[in-house]
Design an enzyme around this catalytic site. Structure first.
Site, PDB file in Angstrom:
ATOM      1  N   GLY A 101       0.192  -1.269  -0.193  1.00 40.32           N
ATOM      2  CA  GLY A 101      -0.163  -0.374  -0.043  1.00 40.32           C
ATOM      3  C   GLY A 101       0.860   1.268   0.274  1.00 40.32           C
ATOM      4  O   GLY A 101       0.202   2.341   0.134  1.00 40.32           O
ATOM      5  N   CYS A 102       2.266   1.280   0.045  1.00 41.02           N
ATOM      6  CA  CYS A 102       3.151   2.029   0.034  1.00 41.02           C
ATOM      7  C   CYS A 102       3.191   3.183  -1.373  1.00 41.02           C
ATOM      8  O   CYS A 102       2.587   4.566  -1.215  1.00 41.02           O
ATOM      9  CB  CYS A 102       4.696   2.046   0.330  1.00 41.02           C
ATOM     10  SG  CYS A 102       4.398   1.384   2.229  1.00 41.02           S
ATOM     11  N   THR A 103       2.743   2.410  -2.642  1.00 42.65           N
ATOM     12  CA  THR A 103       2.300   3.124  -3.276  1.00 42.65           C
ATOM     13  C   THR A 103       1.378   5.001  -3.827  1.00 42.65           C
ATOM     14  O   THR A 103       1.409   5.253  -4.325  1.00 42.65           O
ATOM     15  CB  THR A 103       2.834   2.619  -4.995  1.00 42.65           C
ATOM     16  OG1 THR A 103       4.384   1.835  -4.489  1.00 42.65           O
ATOM     17  CG2 THR A 103       2.818   3.044  -6.184  1.00 42.65           C
ATOM     18  N   SER A 154       1.492   7.180  -1.098  1.00 42.97           N
ATOM     19  CA  SER A 154       2.107   8.741  -1.837  1.00 42.97           C
ATOM     20  C   SER A 154       1.417   8.790  -2.429  1.00 42.97           C
ATOM     21  O   SER A 154       1.719  10.383  -2.690  1.00 42.97           O
ATOM     22  CB  SER A 154       3.336   7.860  -1.830  1.00 42.97           C
ATOM     23  OG  SER A 154       4.335   7.631  -0.944  1.00 42.97           O
TER      24      SER A 154
END
Length: 294
Positions: A182-184, A187
């Site tokens: 879920g980091c992309t 961001s």
């Protein structure tokens, strides 16, 4: 005979323990990293006797782990701050915290998140009212900057790791680690809402333990309008006791977001973050409420 005289002269672990001595010494280094640098404040925080604290501080100064910096001449008073040698202990403190949280306080499961109401979550939310440690971190361009924008509200979203296609790869089994993915998306959502955060009076900064060059590749790929900072040496993680886990042989920061006021004091914490995109809108609401009376 001194403790260091009894240690195995060829073993780095034994020699390190000869310097660190006992568990009080680890806690002193922990609190100094977090910004508690004066004798009386350390004594209050630790609940240790003045004699014991004096002895351990003197030993740490003697070994070059701490140095004394005067802040008062009459009477003489000092701040105790980490040297470069002392900062070299921070990854060990982060690893020790991760091991204790996972294997002593937890069930041993590898996870990038936590249960709401857990000891780890309580510790994260206890950051409200804490001032950020006085430090700088390298950005994607290599320049060192403070985590919080001076004199402004700042949203610091802390994430496990994000890579540009072809510029790096996720560790084996990344997708199976709860909370790692879920980091992309997170961001990209902050990038989409960035103008709204600026209109509300806040800056946005992302932080992970990735190298600056990896962050630079990802920031360019995702077209992020705000800086990404690298905590690869664990200075912020150790200073705030941020939740961490290990993957691919690297210490990673669990997903967490801080709202920091213009005086660098934490005013709100999101942890655990179970909805990376939805948490951005929740943080935007927090910012708008916090800055409504400015």
């Amino acid at each position: 005979m001194r403790r260091t005289d009894l240690a195995d002269a060829d073993c780095g672990i034994a020699q390190a323990l000869g310097v660190l001595g006992d568990w009080w010494t680890f806690l002193i280094v922990r609190d100094v990293a977090g910004g508690t640098t004066r004798f009386d404040a350390l004594q209050r925080a630790l609940g240790v006797s003045r004699r014991a604290l004096t002895e351990r501080l003197a030993a740490l100064v003697g070994h070059g782990v701490l140095e004394r910096r005067p802040y008062s001449q009459h009477p003489p008073r000092y701040d105790y701050v980490l040297t470069r040698k002392g900062e070299g202990l921070l990854p060990a403190l982060v690893a020790l915290q991760d091991w204790g949280t996972r294997h002593v306080m937890g069930d041993g499961e590898l996870t990038a998140t936590a249960q709401a109401g857990s000891a780890e979550a309580r510790r994260a939310h206890d950051l409200v009212g804490r001032r950020l440690p006085a430090l700088t971190l390298p950005g994607a361009d290599g320049r060192h900057v403070a985590p919080a924008a001076p004199g402004e509200w700042t949203v610091l979203y802390v994430f496990p790791g994000a890579y540009a296609p072809g510029a790096g790869d996720y560790p084996p089994g990344w997708a199976e680690i709860p909370g790692a993915r879920g980091c992309t998306l997170e961001s990209a959502t902050y990038a989409e809402r960035y103008a709204d955060f600026r209109a509300a009076g806040a800056q946005v900064r992302g932080i992970s333990t990735q190298r600056p060059d990896q962050l630079a590749d990802f920031a360019a790929y995702a077209r992020l309008p705000f800086p990404l900072l690298s905590d690869q040496d664990g200075r912020l993680a150790a200073g705030l006791l941020l939740p961490t886990f290990r993957a691919g042989g690297v210490a990673r920061l669990k997903r967490l977001t801080l709202l920091v006021d213009p005086a660098t004091v934490v005013r709100a914490v999101q942890f655990p973050v179970t909805d990376p995109a939805g948490s951005v809108d929740e943080m935007l609401d927090l910012v708008r409420r916090a800055t409504a009376g400015r």
